[in-house]
Write a protein that holds these residues in place. Structure first.
Motif, PDB file in Angstrom:
ATOM      1  N   GLU A 174      25.136 -28.837 -16.274  1.00 15.56           N
ATOM      2  CA  GLU A 174      26.407 -28.583 -16.959  1.00 15.56           C
ATOM      3  C   GLU A 174      26.959 -29.882 -17.526  1.00 15.56           C
ATOM      4  O   GLU A 174      26.989 -30.924 -16.849  1.00 15.56           O
ATOM      5  CB  GLU A 174      27.407 -27.963 -15.983  1.00 15.56           C
ATOM      6  CG  GLU A 174      28.722 -27.561 -16.623  1.00 15.56           C
ATOM      7  CD  GLU A 174      29.623 -26.801 -15.653  1.00 15.56           C
ATOM      8  OE1 GLU A 174      29.186 -26.555 -14.508  1.00 15.56           O
ATOM      9  OE2 GLU A 174      30.742 -26.444 -16.048  1.00 15.56           O
ATOM     10  N   GLY A 175      27.408 -29.829 -18.782  1.00 21.30           N
ATOM     11  CA  GLY A 175      27.962 -30.997 -19.436  1.00 21.30           C
ATOM     12  C   GLY A 175      26.947 -31.822 -20.205  1.00 21.30           C
ATOM     13  O   GLY A 175      27.329 -32.680 -21.017  1.00 21.30           O
ATOM     14  N   ARG A 178      30.283 -27.110 -30.701  1.00 19.52           N
ATOM     15  CA  ARG A 178      29.352 -27.813 -29.806  1.00 19.52           C
ATOM     16  C   ARG A 178      27.901 -27.716 -30.270  1.00 19.52           C
ATOM     17  O   ARG A 178      27.005 -28.278 -29.642  1.00 19.52           O
ATOM     18  CB  ARG A 178      29.480 -27.241 -28.392  1.00 19.52           C
ATOM     19  CG  ARG A 178      30.846 -27.456 -27.750  1.00 19.52           C
ATOM     20  CD  ARG A 178      30.864 -27.011 -26.293  1.00 19.52           C
ATOM     21  NE  ARG A 178      30.650 -25.565 -26.141  1.00 19.52           N
ATOM     22  CZ  ARG A 178      29.563 -25.033 -25.609  1.00 19.52           C
ATOM     23  NH1 ARG A 178      28.571 -25.803 -25.175  1.00 19.52           N
ATOM     24  NH2 ARG A 178      29.458 -23.722 -25.484  1.00 19.52           N
ATOM     25  N   ARG A 212      25.862 -29.373 -27.232  1.00 23.66           N
ATOM     26  CA  ARG A 212      26.538 -30.443 -26.496  1.00 23.66           C
ATOM     27  C   ARG A 212      27.441 -29.859 -25.421  1.00 23.66           C
ATOM     28  O   ARG A 212      27.909 -28.725 -25.537  1.00 23.66           O
ATOM     29  CB  ARG A 212      27.369 -31.300 -27.455  1.00 23.66           C
ATOM     30  CG  ARG A 212      26.543 -32.160 -28.393  1.00 23.66           C
ATOM     31  CD  ARG A 212      27.469 -33.018 -29.289  1.00 23.66           C
ATOM     32  NE  ARG A 212      28.352 -32.178 -30.085  1.00 23.66           N
ATOM     33  CZ  ARG A 212      27.961 -31.563 -31.186  1.00 23.66           C
ATOM     34  NH1 ARG A 212      26.718 -31.687 -31.617  1.00 23.66           N
ATOM     35  NH2 ARG A 212      28.810 -30.821 -31.871  1.00 23.66           N
ATOM     36  N   ASP A 213      27.703 -30.654 -24.378  1.00 22.52           N
ATOM     37  CA  ASP A 213      28.611 -30.240 -23.298  1.00 22.52           C
ATOM     38  C   ASP A 213      28.229 -28.826 -22.826  1.00 22.52           C
ATOM     39  O   ASP A 213      29.058 -27.909 -22.818  1.00 22.52           O
ATOM     40  CB  ASP A 213      30.057 -30.280 -23.796  1.00 22.52           C
ATOM     41  CG  ASP A 213      31.060 -30.025 -22.683  1.00 22.52           C
ATOM     42  OD1 ASP A 213      32.184 -29.572 -22.992  1.00 22.52           O
ATOM     43  OD2 ASP A 213      30.722 -30.265 -21.507  1.00 22.52           O
ATOM     44  N   SER A 214      26.982 -28.654 -22.447  1.00 17.28           N
ATOM     45  CA  SER A 214      26.477 -27.330 -22.074  1.00 17.28           C
ATOM     46  C   SER A 214      27.299 -26.707 -20.944  1.00 17.28           C
ATOM     47  O   SER A 214      27.688 -27.383 -19.981  1.00 17.28           O
ATOM     48  CB  SER A 214      25.010 -27.444 -21.633  1.00 17.28           C
ATOM     49  OG  SER A 214      24.204 -27.848 -22.708  1.00 17.28           O
ATOM     50  N   GLN A 215      27.550 -25.419 -21.089  1.00 21.14           N
ATOM     51  CA  GLN A 215      28.323 -24.646 -20.124  1.00 21.14           C
ATOM     52  C   GLN A 215      27.440 -23.553 -19.527  1.00 21.14           C
ATOM     53  O   GLN A 215      26.497 -23.099 -20.171  1.00 21.14           O
ATOM     54  CB  GLN A 215      29.526 -24.021 -20.812  1.00 21.14           C
ATOM     55  CG  GLN A 215      30.466 -25.018 -21.471  1.00 21.14           C
ATOM     56  CD  GLN A 215      31.081 -25.959 -20.469  1.00 21.14           C
ATOM     57  OE1 GLN A 215      31.636 -25.523 -19.446  1.00 21.14           O
ATOM     58  NE2 GLN A 215      30.970 -27.267 -20.704  1.00 21.14           N
TER      59      GLN A 215
END
Lengths: 115, 113
Positions: B15-16, B60, B77-80
């Motif tokens: 995550e992130g 993102r 980006r900034d994977s959730q």
């Protein structure tokens, strides 16, 4: 409606039977597409319509498969003498046009199971 | 050789972090390139499209296209955790059938908390 709709959501049939799958595109979209997707694979192109005419039907696997779009809106995919190998999710998509740059939006699909 | 190839994964991403997905295609005449996200049991959802060489950013997501090398990529980006899904690359087949999309088999992405 707001998006592409497909009916039925699920269809179970017996080998050799005839089935019809319906697609209602996004209002105002002139192009309509049919794909089918097997588990673990990407969608496989079947046919697309620009208006009422089939612009490319090169993906139809054989003459048991046929699709129509008589009034340039709703489309029906027809499968005769169904076989177990026809089991898949049948996806319909629509776009504003089928010209060079077109974004296709998919419906929820019809899961076809042939017993 | 498949016409559109993707690494099947799964691609495990903290995550992130940034998730990087790649896709190669064989038809040099392809003009339009799309990324779809597909959650398990759902239909594909269009998230990005790109038509020109270079980068295209949307929130993102960044799509990158290199026609000379015949590849297209997607960065998240900034994977959730909600990004966990299968990502499908799609390419228009030929110049005389703009509507026909060819899909890769998809890359499964798993975002771990």
């Amino acid at each position: 409606g707001a998006g592409v709709s497909q009916t039925p959501s699920n269809k179970v049939t017996e080998k050799g039977k005839y089935v019809e799958l319906r697609c209602d595109p996004i209002s105002g979209h002139t192009a309509l597409y049919w794909y089918r997707q097997s588990l673990g694979q990407g969608p496989e192109f079947l046919i697309y319509f620009q208006g009422t005419g089939a612009a490319d039907d090169s993906g139809l696997p054989n003459d048991r498969f046929f699709a129509v779009r008589p009034e340039g809106s709703v489309s029906t995919l027809k499968i005769q003498r169904t076989e177990r190998g026809d089991s898949a999710v049948y996806l319909c998509a629509s776009s504003l046009t089928s010209l060079r740059f077109n974004e296709q939006f998919f419906g929820p699909g019809t899961r076809l199971t042939v017993l | 050789q498949k016409e559109v190839e993707q690494n099947s994964g799964p691609l495990s991403v903290p995550e992130g972090a940034i998730a990087s997905l790649n896709c190669t295609y064989s038809d040099r005449g392809s003009q339009s390139f799309f990324w779809y996200r597909q959650y398990s049991g759902k239909s594909p959802e269009l998230i990005m499209f790109i038509y020109s060489n270079g980068d295209k950013e949307d929130g993102r997501f960044t799509a990158q296209l290199n026609k000379a090398s015949q590849y297209v990529s997607l960065l998240i980006r900034d994977s959730q955790p909600s990004d966990s899904a299968t990502y499908l690359c799609a390419v228009t087949a030929t110049t005389d059938s703009w509507g026909k999309l060819q899909f890769g088999a998809g890359t499964q992405v798993v975002v771990t908390p």
